[in-house]
Write a protein that holds these residues in place. Structure first.
Motif, short mmCIF file in Angstrom:
data_model
loop_
_atom_site.label_atom_id
_atom_site.label_comp_id
_atom_site.label_asym_id
_atom_site.label_seq_id
_atom_site.Cartn_x
_atom_site.Cartn_y
_atom_site.Cartn_z
N PHE A 1 0.99 -1.31 0.17
CA PHE A 1 0.12 0.22 0.11
C PHE A 1 1.06 1.55 -0.12
O PHE A 1 1.32 1.52 0.87
CB PHE A 1 -1.01 -0.29 1.66
CG PHE A 1 -1.95 0.98 0.98
CD1 PHE A 1 -1.70 2.11 0.40
CD2 PHE A 1 -2.48 0.97 2.55
CE1 PHE A 1 -2.98 3.24 0.62
CE2 PHE A 1 -3.43 1.80 2.60
CZ PHE A 1 -3.65 2.90 1.96
N LEU A 2 1.42 2.20 -0.93
CA LEU A 2 1.97 2.96 -1.28
C LEU A 2 0.75 4.13 -1.34
O LEU A 2 0.40 3.69 -2.19
CB LEU A 2 2.80 2.84 -2.61
CG LEU A 2 3.56 4.20 -3.15
CD1 LEU A 2 4.55 3.89 -3.31
CD2 LEU A 2 3.21 5.20 -3.36
N GLU A 3 0.74 4.60 -0.02
CA GLU A 3 -0.01 6.35 -0.01
C GLU A 3 0.39 6.63 -0.82
O GLU A 3 1.13 7.62 -0.66
CB GLU A 3 -0.22 6.40 1.52
CG GLU A 3 -1.00 7.35 2.10
CD GLU A 3 -2.80 6.78 1.35
OE1 GLU A 3 -3.07 6.71 0.90
OE2 GLU A 3 -3.22 6.95 2.08
N ALA A 4 -0.78 7.64 -1.16
CA ALA A 4 -1.28 8.97 -2.04
C ALA A 4 -0.22 9.28 -2.75
O ALA A 4 0.42 10.31 -3.28
CB ALA A 4 -1.15 10.00 -1.25
N PRO A 5 0.00 8.53 -3.69
CA PRO A 5 0.71 8.69 -5.83
C PRO A 5 0.16 10.02 -6.17
O PRO A 5 -1.41 10.05 -6.31
CB PRO A 5 0.50 7.36 -6.26
CG PRO A 5 -0.33 6.46 -5.58
CD PRO A 5 -0.72 7.04 -4.05
N GLU A 6 0.81 10.88 -6.79
CA GLU A 6 0.19 11.97 -6.89
C GLU A 6 0.18 12.52 -8.47
O GLU A 6 -0.59 13.49 -8.11
CB GLU A 6 1.20 13.33 -6.10
CG GLU A 6 1.48 13.44 -4.83
CD GLU A 6 2.45 14.10 -4.24
OE1 GLU A 6 2.55 14.92 -4.94
OE2 GLU A 6 1.99 13.81 -3.59
N SER A 7 0.28 11.76 -9.05
CA SER A 7 -0.39 11.65 -10.71
C SER A 7 -1.01 10.16 -11.46
O SER A 7 -1.05 8.94 -10.64
CB SER A 7 0.61 12.47 -11.65
OG SER A 7 1.90 11.49 -11.47
N ASN B 1 -5.81 3.43 -2.76
CA ASN B 1 -6.36 4.53 -1.88
C ASN B 1 -7.11 5.50 -2.34
O ASN B 1 -6.13 6.62 -2.59
CB ASN B 1 -5.86 4.36 -0.42
CG ASN B 1 -6.59 5.21 0.26
OD1 ASN B 1 -7.97 5.05 0.50
ND2 ASN B 1 -5.93 6.33 1.45
N LEU B 2 -8.80 5.63 -3.01
CA LEU B 2 -8.88 7.58 -3.32
C LEU B 2 -9.81 7.86 -2.28
O LEU B 2 -10.96 7.58 -1.98
CB LEU B 2 -9.73 7.03 -4.46
CG LEU B 2 -9.24 5.51 -5.29
CD1 LEU B 2 -9.89 5.00 -6.13
CD2 LEU B 2 -7.94 6.65 -5.83
N VAL B 3 -9.36 8.91 -2.16
CA VAL B 3 -10.11 9.98 -1.02
C VAL B 3 -10.84 10.92 -1.71
O VAL B 3 -9.79 11.49 -2.58
CB VAL B 3 -8.41 10.38 -0.31
CG1 VAL B 3 -9.20 11.23 1.32
CG2 VAL B 3 -8.52 8.94 0.90
N VAL B 4 -11.60 11.72 -1.65
CA VAL B 4 -12.36 12.04 -2.78
C VAL B 4 -11.76 14.09 -2.50
O VAL B 4 -11.12 13.89 -0.66
CB VAL B 4 -13.69 12.53 -2.24
CG1 VAL B 4 -14.57 14.03 -3.14
CG2 VAL B 4 -14.58 11.30 -3.04
N GLY B 5 -11.37 15.23 -2.56
CA GLY B 5 -10.56 16.14 -2.27
C GLY B 5 -9.02 15.31 -2.14
O GLY B 5 -8.63 16.64 -1.47
N GLY B 6 -8.14 14.61 -2.11
CA GLY B 6 -6.67 14.24 -1.55
C GLY B 6 -5.86 13.82 -3.04
O GLY B 6 -6.29 14.45 -3.82
N LEU C 1 -6.72 -4.22 -5.22
CA LEU C 1 -8.01 -3.25 -4.20
C LEU C 1 -8.40 -2.10 -4.72
O LEU C 1 -6.90 -1.68 -4.65
CB LEU C 1 -7.56 -3.90 -2.80
CG LEU C 1 -7.47 -5.80 -2.30
CD1 LEU C 1 -6.81 -5.75 -1.17
CD2 LEU C 1 -9.00 -6.69 -2.36
N ILE C 2 -8.83 -1.64 -4.73
CA ILE C 2 -9.28 -0.20 -4.64
C ILE C 2 -10.52 0.46 -3.29
O ILE C 2 -11.81 -0.07 -3.19
CB ILE C 2 -10.42 0.09 -6.61
CG1 ILE C 2 -9.65 -0.60 -7.47
CG2 ILE C 2 -10.42 1.81 -6.55
CD1 ILE C 2 -10.87 -0.98 -8.60
#
Length: 251
Positions: free
Chosen positions: A182-188, A206-211, A228-229
């Protein structure tokens, strides 16, 4: 098949299984009734609903275990449990694995943040050294009774050290025995596409609305090769919106 063996098969298939978050047993019942194959017990959601506080490391192992046991009694689908940092060092991680496995978890997520931890898409995070996290992963692997009890290793180092360093940590965690990365918060989108190519392990996004991570159609994540999504707080956000509307009308 047991719930643990079902989860392992889902993860190893890498077919982009949708993973909704459950903050309590009622949410988990709805998730199961709607036909989802697995649920995620969200630490943020437990903190929000039990204490009315933000996801800043306020809950402990006892609260997570109590929620896990209640949810396990309510549903039969596999459960992945957010165990934050493992609630201490490698010895604490051993106790965490034993406790949550007894409570009915089929997998736990451990992260390499320093305490007090923060939500993965918040700024200002701090991380522990990689060798310390590796020791935690090894302790988790050694502590489990069932080989189908999966260890998910999360790194928050993308925000601190950059993408390449986060990939290096992820591969080291896989080598230490983690079943899911789980590599958190890739940005592109480019970073998302690279992850399944540079990390030889089943992965979660990990998909976060506004993240910070771009939200793409499920089919695109499946095509990329994610196992997993995760939508950890969609159910809770919907519940808050519904309660606000209903109570606002009542007022």
């Amino acid at each position: 098949m047991t719930s643990g063996s079902r989860l392992r098969a889902l993860v190893e298939a890498r077919r982009g299984v949708l993973l909704p978050g459950a903050a309590n047993a009622l949410a988990a019942r709805i998730i199961e009734d709607l036909g989802f194959e697995v649920a995620y017990i969200t630490g943020a959601g437990v903190t929000n609903t039990w204490f009315g506080m933000p996801d800043l490391g306020f809950i402990g192992l006892s609260e997570v275990a109590a929620h896990t046991a209640a949810i396990r009694d309510a549903v039969e689908i596999p459960l992945i449990v957010d165990a934050d940092t493992g609630f201490g060092n490698a010895l604490n991680v051993r106790h965490t694995v034993r406790t949550l496995e007894r409570a009915g978890a089929n997998a736990i997520q451990l992260e390499d943040q320093a305490m007090p931890k923060r939500c993965g898409h918040f700024s200002g995070k701090a991380i522990i050294e990689a060798p310390e996290m590796i020791n935690k992963i090894k302790a988790a692997v050694d502590a489990r009774h069932d080989d189908n009890f999966l260890i998910m290793a999360r790194t928050d180092s993308r925000a601190v050290l950059g993408f390449d360093a986060a990939v290096d940590r992820s591969n080291a965690y896989r080598e230490a025995g983690a079943d899911i990365i789980f590599l958190e918060a890739p940005e592109s989108v480019d970073e998302l596409r690279r992850l399944p190519q540079v990390i030889a392990a089943p992965q979660i996004v990990n998909l976060v609305v506004g993240g910070k991570t771009p939200i793409l159609p499920t089919a695109e994540f499946t095509e990329m090769g994610f196992a997993l999504i995760l939508y950890a707080n969609v159910a809770l956000q919907g519940a808050i919106a519904g309660m606000t509307a209903a109570l606002g009308s009542l007022k």
